[in-house]
Design a protein around this motif. Structure first.
Motif, PDB file in Angstrom:
ATOM      1  N   TYR A 245     -62.382 -42.215  68.964  1.00 29.89           N
ATOM      2  CA  TYR A 245     -61.934 -43.384  68.215  1.00 29.89           C
ATOM      3  C   TYR A 245     -60.413 -43.378  68.072  1.00 29.89           C
ATOM      4  O   TYR A 245     -59.762 -42.326  68.151  1.00 29.89           O
ATOM      5  CB  TYR A 245     -62.576 -43.408  66.830  1.00 29.89           C
ATOM      6  N   ILE A 246     -59.868 -44.571  67.851  1.00 33.99           N
ATOM      7  CA  ILE A 246     -58.447 -44.746  67.570  1.00 33.99           C
ATOM      8  C   ILE A 246     -58.324 -45.243  66.138  1.00 33.99           C
ATOM      9  O   ILE A 246     -58.828 -46.314  65.788  1.00 33.99           O
ATOM     10  CB  ILE A 246     -57.802 -45.749  68.542  1.00 33.99           C
ATOM     11  N   GLY A 247     -57.664 -44.468  65.301  1.00 37.82           N
ATOM     12  CA  GLY A 247     -57.531 -44.820  63.900  1.00 37.82           C
ATOM     13  C   GLY A 247     -56.450 -45.866  63.677  1.00 37.82           C
ATOM     14  O   GLY A 247     -55.319 -45.707  64.145  1.00 37.82           O
ATOM     15  N   CYS A 248     -56.791 -46.928  62.969  1.00 36.03           N
ATOM     16  CA  CYS A 248     -55.844 -47.994  62.649  1.00 36.03           C
ATOM     17  C   CYS A 248     -55.158 -47.627  61.331  1.00 36.03           C
ATOM     18  O   CYS A 248     -55.622 -48.002  60.248  1.00 36.03           O
ATOM     19  CB  CYS A 248     -56.570 -49.330  62.541  1.00 36.03           C
ATOM     20  N   GLU A 249     -54.075 -46.879  61.441  1.00 31.67           N
ATOM     21  CA  GLU A 249     -53.371 -46.382  60.269  1.00 31.67           C
ATOM     22  C   GLU A 249     -52.058 -47.159  60.132  1.00 31.67           C
ATOM     23  O   GLU A 249     -50.972 -46.640  60.409  1.00 31.67           O
ATOM     24  CB  GLU A 249     -53.107 -44.878  60.377  1.00 31.67           C
ATOM     25  N   TYR A 250     -52.179 -48.394  59.730  1.00 38.41           N
ATOM     26  CA  TYR A 250     -50.992 -49.240  59.604  1.00 38.41           C
ATOM     27  C   TYR A 250     -51.041 -50.054  58.323  1.00 38.41           C
ATOM     28  O   TYR A 250     -52.081 -50.164  57.676  1.00 38.41           O
ATOM     29  CB  TYR A 250     -50.844 -50.152  60.821  1.00 38.41           C
ATOM     30  N   LYS A 251     -49.884 -50.628  57.973  1.00 38.72           N
ATOM     31  CA  LYS A 251     -49.738 -51.425  56.760  1.00 38.72           C
ATOM     32  C   LYS A 251     -49.822 -52.899  57.144  1.00 38.72           C
ATOM     33  O   LYS A 251     -48.899 -53.428  57.771  1.00 38.72           O
ATOM     34  CB  LYS A 251     -48.402 -51.118  56.083  1.00 38.72           C
TER      35      LYS A 251
END
Length: 271
Positions: A245-251
């Motif tokens: 998986y690719i984690g969506c770690e954004y604001k």
């Protein structure tokens, strides 16, 4: 070519909702089949379990506890004199991971002590980190859990973080020599510290256990204005057959849901 898979980092996404369990439901309603989070330890574990089971989402990754945040801690893995605290935090993380059927724990390195020069303590902190990672590897292997270490940029995000480049992390992993301790690639941090993403992704992908994304420099949606061409980067990961998986770690610039058009466009493109 298999399409990439994305998971919602609910420490960053759906922040308009105050409770992590609510964010799990919101992620599922937006089409995410998986979530990740930094620290869930203030949440009632049974509530998190209920939300996970009700939605059917996977929990992909959690972090080890940061330590005493008010005193300036941000992880303890490389901090001299805090080995006992690190082990207690690891035990807590394992308990949550097992209960949530999560198979990855980010083992946070921590910060350089205040008023100490990085070069003065780098060798000692690396020795502590290698020792703690070796200990963690044995604990995690018994539970079928992967540990990851993540370089965090020291130019924008955290000037005192110990682990700040993929090259430093790869050298530490080589010293640890445990197959269940991997590299966590947050493309946001890698771009800021080193750039050269095409080469670095190709070089380090064999030891990468998790990927995270955000635009640079604002740390917003991947398709927001910034330095990175995520269509190109996604293509690199596809061509290298990245399976995780690719984690969506954004604001999000606005509401989380409104900002997910980039993911919908990618999914349409891959059909």
């Amino acid at each position: 070519m298999a399409p990439l898979k994305f998971c919602a980092n609910i420490s960053w996404l759906f922040a308009e909702l105050p409770d992590f369990t609510q964010r799990i439901y919101a992620a599922a309603s937006c089409g995410f089949q998986a979530v990740e989070a930094a620290w869930l330890y203030d949440c009632e574990l049974q509530e998190l379990q209920r939300a996970r089971k009700a939605t059917g989402v996977e929990v992909i990754l959690i972090n080890t506890p940061p330590g005493d945040v008010k005193s300036g801690d941000l992880g303890l893995g490389a901090v001299p004199g805090r080995e006992k605290d690190f082990r207690e935090g690891l035990d807590l993380a394992v308990r949550y991971a097992k209960a949530l059927e999560c198979k990855r724990i980010h083992l946070m390195a921590g910060r350089i002590p205040v008023d100490v020069n990085r070069s003065q303590v780098a060798k000692e902190m690396e020795t502590v980190f290698v020792h703690n990672l070796t200990y963690a590897a044995d604990i995690l292997s018994k539970e079928g859990i992967m540990g990851t270490i993540e370089p965090i940029n020291t130019r924008i995000t955290d000037p005192r973080y110990f682990l700040d480049s993929p090259h430093q992390a790869a050298a530490i992993l080589e010293k640890v020599g445990k197959p269940n301790i991997k590299l966590q690639m947050d493309i946001f941090h890698w771009q800021i510290m080193d750039g050269n993403l095409t080469h670095n992704i190709s070089k380090y992908l064999p030891i990468i256990g998790h990927v995270q994304i955000a635009q640079v420099p604002g740390r917003n949606e991947p398709d927001s204005a910034g330095e990175l061409n995520y269509s190109y980067l996604f293509n690199i990961l596809e061509n290298h057959n990245y399976q995780g998986y690719i984690g969506c770690e954004y604001k999000p610039l606005g509401s989380t849901k409104e900002g997910l058009s980039w993911m919908k466009d990618y999914c349409k493109h891959m059909k």
